[in-house]
Design an enzyme around this catalytic site. Structure first.
Site, PDB file in Angstrom:
ATOM      1  NE  ARG A 148      -9.314  21.756  -6.557  1.00 54.41           N
ATOM      2  CZ  ARG A 148     -10.396  21.230  -5.990  1.00 54.41           C
ATOM      3  NH1 ARG A 148     -10.385  20.911  -4.705  1.00 54.41           N
ATOM      4  NH2 ARG A 148     -11.500  21.023  -6.697  1.00 54.41           N
ATOM      5  CE  LYS A 172     -10.433  25.104  -7.595  1.00 54.16           C
ATOM      6  NZ  LYS A 172     -10.793  25.139  -9.014  1.00 54.16           N
ATOM      7  CG  HIS A 244      -3.601  20.438 -11.315  1.00 55.40           C
ATOM      8  ND1 HIS A 244      -4.041  20.791 -10.055  1.00 55.40           N
ATOM      9  CD2 HIS A 244      -4.719  20.351 -12.085  1.00 55.40           C
ATOM     10  CE1 HIS A 244      -5.358  20.930 -10.071  1.00 55.40           C
ATOM     11  NE2 HIS A 244      -5.782  20.670 -11.282  1.00 55.40           N
ATOM     12  NE  ARG A 247      -7.520  18.171  -8.610  1.00 55.64           N
ATOM     13  CZ  ARG A 247      -8.472  17.959  -7.718  1.00 55.64           C
ATOM     14  NH1 ARG A 247      -8.196  17.307  -6.597  1.00 55.64           N
ATOM     15  NH2 ARG A 247      -9.705  18.391  -7.923  1.00 55.64           N
ATOM     16  CG  HIS A 270     -13.913  17.433  -9.858  1.00 50.83           C
ATOM     17  ND1 HIS A 270     -13.531  16.435 -10.736  1.00 50.83           N
ATOM     18  CD2 HIS A 270     -12.823  18.239  -9.722  1.00 50.83           C
ATOM     19  CE1 HIS A 270     -12.278  16.636 -11.115  1.00 50.83           C
ATOM     20  NE2 HIS A 270     -11.828  17.715 -10.514  1.00 50.83           N
ATOM     21  CE1 TYR A 279      -8.095  13.958 -14.376  1.00 53.76           C
ATOM     22  CE2 TYR A 279     -10.219  14.522 -13.445  1.00 53.76           C
ATOM     23  CZ  TYR A 279      -8.883  14.771 -13.592  1.00 53.76           C
ATOM     24  OH  TYR A 279      -8.316  15.843 -12.953  1.00 53.76           O
TER      25      TYR A 279
END
Length: 298
Positions: A148, A172, A244, A247, A270, A279
Site C-alpha cells: 500500500r 493496517k 494502488h 499493488r 489482507h 484478483y
C-alpha cells in the site's frame, strides 16, 4: 455537546484499544461526523436516542444525493462501528444500526497494468538525477512487494532484511508482516541508499525512513501519486493509474504466474481471503490457455 463527547471517546477507542492507524481513524470519524451533521440538522441532539429509522433516513438521503453505493456502504460501516462502540460501553441498551444492511455493491475490478507497461513506466524514469534514482527504487519496491502507498512511505531502514531477501511491513491496524523482496527492487534500493540517501541532509525524526524528499523528510502519499501520474503522462499511458495500481498489478501477475490465493493474501496483508479473491479476474484468453494446457480432456 453529547455528540462531541461520544465521538472523542470513539476516537480514543479506535486508537488505544483497536490500534488503528491515523488514516483509518480519520476515515471513521469523517463518516460519523457526516451522520452527526445530518442528525443535528434534524434536531436529533442526543446520539443515545437515535433509532434505526433515523439511520435509514440518513442512508436514503445519501442515495438521493447521488452518493455512490460504495461510499454509502463505507459511511454506514463507520456509523455501525460507532454504535457498536456505544453498545459495548453500555451507553445504549440496543444497537440501532445492527440490523441495517449495506447497499448491494457491484464488485469493481481494480485497474491493472500489463508487465510491459510496468517496464515502460520504470524505464521512463530519469536515472541521472537523485530523485530519479530514488523513484526507480521506490516503484520497484512498490511493485515487487505489493505494498500500500502508506506502507511504502512508512518503510523503515531497520525493517530491511536484504540478507534474507525480506522486508518487514507495518500494515493496517499496525499489523506487521514479512514480505519477500525481488532482486531488482533490492538492487535499486541499495543504489539509492548508498549513492543518494547516504549523502542527504536528513531532517530530525526522519533518520529511519527509507525514501526521503529533497528536504530530508519522508515522502507523502500524494507525492508518490504525482510521480506515477507524471510517468504515465510521459509514456502516453491512457489508463488512470495510482500507487494502488502497482499493488493490484503485483497481485494479478503473481496469480497469473501460478501463486495461490493464500500466498497472495499473506503478501498483501489482507485480513480476509475474500478480499484477495478479487484478483481472480483473469482475462478470457488466460483462462482458455490454462484450460488447454492443464485440463486432461483438452
Amino acid at each position: 455537546m453529547q455528540w462531541k463527547i461520544y465521538i472523542e471517546q470513539f476516537k480514543n477507542y479506535l486508537k488505544l484499544e483497536r490500534g488503528f492507524s491515523e488514516n483509518s481513524i480519520e476515515a471513521y470519524l469523517r463518516d460519523v461526523s457526516k451522520f452527526q451533521e445530518f442528525a443535528l440538522r434534524n434536531d436529533w441532539q442526543n446520539p443515545e436516542k437515535v433509532n434505526t429509522n433515523q439511520i435509514q433516513t440518513f442512508i436514503l438521503h445519501l442515495n438521493e444525493l447521488g452518493i455512490a453505493e460504495a461510499s454509502q456502504a463505507r459511511i454506514l460501516s463507520g456509523i455501525k462501528a460507532f454504535y457498536k462502540f456505544l453498545f459495548a460501553e453500555e451507553v445504549i441498551s440496543t444497537d440501532p444500526a445492527y440490523l441495517i444492511e449495506a447497499p448491494k455493491l457491484k464488485r469493481k475490478l481494480p485497474d491493472t497494468l500489463e508487465y510491459h507497461e510496468i517496464e515502460a513506466l520504470l524505464e521512463a524514469i530519469d536515472h541521472s538525477t537523485p530523485e530519479g534514482t530514488r523513484n526507480r527504487a521506490m516503484l520497484e519496491v512498490l511493485y515487487s512487494c505489493g505494498l500500500r502507498v502508506s506502507e511504502l512511505v512508512e518503510l523503515k531502514i531497520s525493517n530491511l532484511y536484504f540478507d534474507i531477501e525480506f522486508i518487514k511491513v507495518v500494515g493496517k491496524g499496525n499489523k506487521e508482516r514479512f514480505v519477500p523482496i525481488g532482486t531488482e527492487a533490492m538492487k535499486y534500493t541499495k543504489i539509492y541508499l548508498e549513492h543518494i540517501r547516504k549523502h542527504s541532509n536528513i531532517a530530525k525524526g526522519h533518520e529511519n525512513f527509507v525514501f526521503l524528499n529533497r528536504r530530508g523528510k519522508k515522502l507523502t502519499r500524494v507525492y508518490v501519486f504525482m510521480i506515477i501520474k507524471e510517468l504515465a503522462q510521459k509514456i502516453g499511458l491512457k489508463k488512470n493509474i495510482s500507487p494502488h495500481t502497482f499493488r493490484h498489478s503485483c497481485a494479478t501477475h503473481l496469480l497469473e504466474g501460478g501463486a495461490d490465493l493464500r500466498t497472495i493474501q499473506e503478501i498483501l496483508g489482507h485480513e480476509s481471503i475474500t478480499t484477495t479473491e478479487i484478483y481472480t479476474h483473469l482475462d478470457k484468453d488466460y483462462l482458455r490457455q490454462t484450460i488447454l494446457q492443464y485440463h486432461p480432456r483438452s
